[in-house]
Scaffold this motif. Structure first.
Motif, PDB file in Angstrom:
ATOM      1  N   PRO A  40       0.812  -1.228   0.000  1.00  0.00           N
ATOM      2  CA  PRO A  40       0.000   0.000   0.000  1.00  0.00           C
ATOM      3  C   PRO A  40       0.842   1.273   0.000  1.00  0.00           C
ATOM      4  O   PRO A  40       0.473   2.265  -0.627  1.00  0.00           O
ATOM      5  CB  PRO A  40      -0.832  -0.122   1.276  1.00  0.00           C
ATOM      6  CG  PRO A  40      -0.134  -1.111   2.113  1.00  0.00           C
ATOM      7  CD  PRO A  40       0.536  -2.062   1.180  1.00  0.00           C
ATOM      8  N   ALA A  41       1.999   1.237   0.687  1.00  0.00           N
ATOM      9  CA  ALA A  41       2.853   2.426   0.702  1.00  0.00           C
ATOM     10  C   ALA A  41       3.422   2.698  -0.681  1.00  0.00           C
ATOM     11  O   ALA A  41       3.483   3.854  -1.124  1.00  0.00           O
ATOM     12  CB  ALA A  41       3.979   2.245   1.720  1.00  0.00           C
ATOM     13  N   GLY A  42       3.839   1.653  -1.391  1.00  0.00           N
ATOM     14  CA  GLY A  42       4.379   1.840  -2.725  1.00  0.00           C
ATOM     15  C   GLY A  42       3.340   2.357  -3.698  1.00  0.00           C
ATOM     16  O   GLY A  42       3.613   3.262  -4.494  1.00  0.00           O
ATOM     17  N   VAL A  43       2.148   1.784  -3.644  1.00  0.00           N
ATOM     18  CA  VAL A  43       1.073   2.237  -4.528  1.00  0.00           C
ATOM     19  C   VAL A  43       0.707   3.683  -4.222  1.00  0.00           C
ATOM     20  O   VAL A  43       0.533   4.514  -5.126  1.00  0.00           O
ATOM     21  CB  VAL A  43      -0.155   1.324  -4.386  1.00  0.00           C
ATOM     22  CG1 VAL A  43      -1.330   1.898  -5.171  1.00  0.00           C
ATOM     23  CG2 VAL A  43       0.165  -0.080  -4.875  1.00  0.00           C
ATOM     24  N   CYS A  44       0.613   4.002  -2.926  1.00  0.00           N
ATOM     25  CA  CYS A  44       0.259   5.368  -2.522  1.00  0.00           C
ATOM     26  C   CYS A  44       1.326   6.358  -2.964  1.00  0.00           C
ATOM     27  O   CYS A  44       1.010   7.454  -3.422  1.00  0.00           O
ATOM     28  CB  CYS A  44       0.068   5.428  -1.011  1.00  0.00           C
ATOM     29  SG  CYS A  44      -0.319   7.073  -0.387  1.00  0.00           S
ATOM     30  N   ALA A  45       2.597   5.988  -2.850  1.00  0.00           N
ATOM     31  CA  ALA A  45       3.685   6.885  -3.241  1.00  0.00           C
ATOM     32  C   ALA A  45       3.611   7.207  -4.735  1.00  0.00           C
ATOM     33  O   ALA A  45       3.765   8.364  -5.139  1.00  0.00           O
ATOM     34  CB  ALA A  45       5.032   6.269  -2.895  1.00  0.00           C
ATOM     35  N   GLY A  46       3.368   6.193  -5.561  1.00  0.00           N
ATOM     36  CA  GLY A  46       3.271   6.426  -6.993  1.00  0.00           C
ATOM     37  C   GLY A  46       2.100   7.312  -7.360  1.00  0.00           C
ATOM     38  O   GLY A  46       2.234   8.259  -8.149  1.00  0.00           O
ATOM     39  N   VAL A  47       0.943   7.020  -6.765  1.00  0.00           N
ATOM     40  CA  VAL A  47      -0.250   7.818  -7.057  1.00  0.00           C
ATOM     41  C   VAL A  47      -0.097   9.235  -6.525  1.00  0.00           C
ATOM     42  O   VAL A  47      -0.480  10.215  -7.187  1.00  0.00           O
ATOM     43  CB  VAL A  47      -1.499   7.138  -6.455  1.00  0.00           C
ATOM     44  CG1 VAL A  47      -2.722   8.027  -6.624  1.00  0.00           C
ATOM     45  CG2 VAL A  47      -1.739   5.788  -7.104  1.00  0.00           C
ATOM     46  N   ALA A  48       0.485   9.374  -5.321  1.00  0.00           N
ATOM     47  CA  ALA A  48       0.668  10.697  -4.726  1.00  0.00           C
ATOM     48  C   ALA A  48       1.612  11.555  -5.562  1.00  0.00           C
ATOM     49  O   ALA A  48       1.366  12.745  -5.774  1.00  0.00           O
ATOM     50  CB  ALA A  48       1.201  10.562  -3.302  1.00  0.00           C
ATOM     51  N   THR A  69       8.140  14.984   1.703  1.00  0.00           N
ATOM     52  CA  THR A  69       7.437  14.885   2.989  1.00  0.00           C
ATOM     53  C   THR A  69       5.945  14.680   2.779  1.00  0.00           C
ATOM     54  O   THR A  69       5.308  13.889   3.501  1.00  0.00           O
ATOM     55  CB  THR A  69       7.678  16.155   3.823  1.00  0.00           C
ATOM     56  OG1 THR A  69       9.087  16.319   4.047  1.00  0.00           O
ATOM     57  CG2 THR A  69       6.983  16.053   5.171  1.00  0.00           C
ATOM     58  N   VAL A  70       5.383  15.385   1.810  1.00  0.00           N
ATOM     59  CA  VAL A  70       3.966  15.199   1.498  1.00  0.00           C
ATOM     60  C   VAL A  70       3.696  13.759   1.071  1.00  0.00           C
ATOM     61  O   VAL A  70       2.739  13.119   1.528  1.00  0.00           O
ATOM     62  CB  VAL A  70       3.528  16.190   0.399  1.00  0.00           C
ATOM     63  CG1 VAL A  70       2.135  15.838  -0.118  1.00  0.00           C
ATOM     64  CG2 VAL A  70       3.543  17.611   0.932  1.00  0.00           C
ATOM     65  N   VAL A  71       4.542  13.235   0.195  1.00  0.00           N
ATOM     66  CA  VAL A  71       4.371  11.854  -0.262  1.00  0.00           C
ATOM     67  C   VAL A  71       4.507  10.882   0.909  1.00  0.00           C
ATOM     68  O   VAL A  71       3.723   9.931   1.033  1.00  0.00           O
ATOM     69  CB  VAL A  71       5.398  11.528  -1.363  1.00  0.00           C
ATOM     70  CG1 VAL A  71       5.338  10.049  -1.731  1.00  0.00           C
ATOM     71  CG2 VAL A  71       5.130  12.374  -2.610  1.00  0.00           C
ATOM     72  N   ALA A  72       5.483  11.121   1.771  1.00  0.00           N
ATOM     73  CA  ALA A  72       5.690  10.232   2.915  1.00  0.00           C
ATOM     74  C   ALA A  72       4.494  10.255   3.852  1.00  0.00           C
ATOM     75  O   ALA A  72       4.049   9.199   4.341  1.00  0.00           O
ATOM     76  CB  ALA A  72       6.962  10.635   3.662  1.00  0.00           C
ATOM     77  N   LEU A  73       3.946  11.430   4.123  1.00  0.00           N
ATOM     78  CA  LEU A  73       2.773  11.512   5.000  1.00  0.00           C
ATOM     79  C   LEU A  73       1.568  10.823   4.383  1.00  0.00           C
ATOM     80  O   LEU A  73       0.784  10.178   5.089  1.00  0.00           O
ATOM     81  CB  LEU A  73       2.447  12.977   5.293  1.00  0.00           C
ATOM     82  CG  LEU A  73       3.314  13.667   6.349  1.00  0.00           C
ATOM     83  CD1 LEU A  73       2.903  15.125   6.495  1.00  0.00           C
ATOM     84  CD2 LEU A  73       3.195  12.954   7.692  1.00  0.00           C
TER      85      LEU A  73
END
Length: 267
Positions: free
Chosen positions: A15-23, A49-53
């Motif tokens: 989920p973190a990887g998918v979220c990072a790409g989409v973000a 930082t935005v992507v990490a959050l």
């Protein structure tokens, strides 16, 4: 059990990887035409930082979803009611409750947009740091205008370029007029009657030239916002037509960053 079936992979990494790409894709779309996400260390740090959050929120939401059934009804009602309360309209900044509910992401987005614009203005200021004459500004503005119009297909951008160019020309005309009057009054071309310019005359010359520089920077800002980092050499050639290279301390356009890298491009 295979490696991709482990809990840490399915619950955290995936989920973190998918979220990072989409973000990241969302940031590129959101700030398209507003600046460069990796224009400086500060803007790059804010963007990451935005992507990490967002990744933290995505992972946390996935982990907490199974436990939402245990949430007290009173707590759920309070949270829903607080989110539904009417708020005053605020156009200039994000509403405070939105900043709180987004865990600071909305506030970071505001700071990122401000930093990206500041990066662009700083770049433009450094770009024409060596320009000292109104005639040089005129030639540079004309070259930049032609360069942008030939490469732009969006009507809105072309309109902005023409508007910025017209404002630049008016400011340059005023600066040249003031400078010419001052030269004539001081007898620059008549050595036997020459005198030093007064403080008021110097102020008028410097203020009008500063205004012309500022208008030219607005035109250059359009090249920064809608151009590419790979166009650095072409921009250098445009500047060299108006001003000799030795007029600049660095001798080159300020270094820009590669699109998806934190390493500075080498001149």
């Amino acid at each position: 059990m295979s490696w991709y079936q482990q809990t840490w992979w399915t619950d955290v990494v995936l989920p973190a990887g998918v979220c990072a790409g989409v973000a990241w894709f969302g940031l590129l779309r959101h700030f398209n035409g507003k600046g460069r996400l990796l224009g400086s260390w500060r803007s790059a740090g804010l963007a990451l930082t935005v992507v990490a959050l967002m990744c933290v929120v995505a992972v946390g939401t996935g982990l907490l979803l199974p436990h939402l059934a245990k949430l007290p009804p009173a707590a759920a009602g309070f949270a829903t009611g607080a989110a539904a309360l009417p708020r005053k309209k605020q156009d200039e900044s994000t509403q405070p409750y939105v900043k709180f509910m987004t865990l600071g992401i909305a506030w970071l987005m505001e700071r990122l947009e401000y930093r990206m614009r500041t990066d662009g203005l700083s770049w433009c200021d450094e770009f024409i740091d060596g320009v000292r004459e109104s005639a040089q500004l005129r030639l540079l503005a004309h070259e930049v205008k032609q360069y942008l119009i030939e490469r732009q297909q969006q009507a809105a951008v072309i309109k902005s370029v023409n508007s910025a160019y017209d404002a630049t020309q008016k400011a340059i005309d005023l600066a040249l007029e003031v400078q010419t009057k001052t030269d004539q009054a001081c007898g620059v071309h008549t050595p036997w009657a020459r005198r030093e310019a007064t403080e008021q005359e110097l102020f008028e010359c410097r203020s009008t030239f500063g205004e012309a520089r500022a208008m030219c920077e607005h035109l250059l800002l359009l090249a920064y916002l809608h151009g590419r980092r790979s166009e650095r050499a072409e921009l250098e050639m445009l500047r060299a037509k108006a001003v000799p290279d030795d007029a600049f301390r660095g001798g080159a356009v300020p270094l820009q960053w590669r699109r998806f890298s934190l390493r500075r491009s080498r001149g």
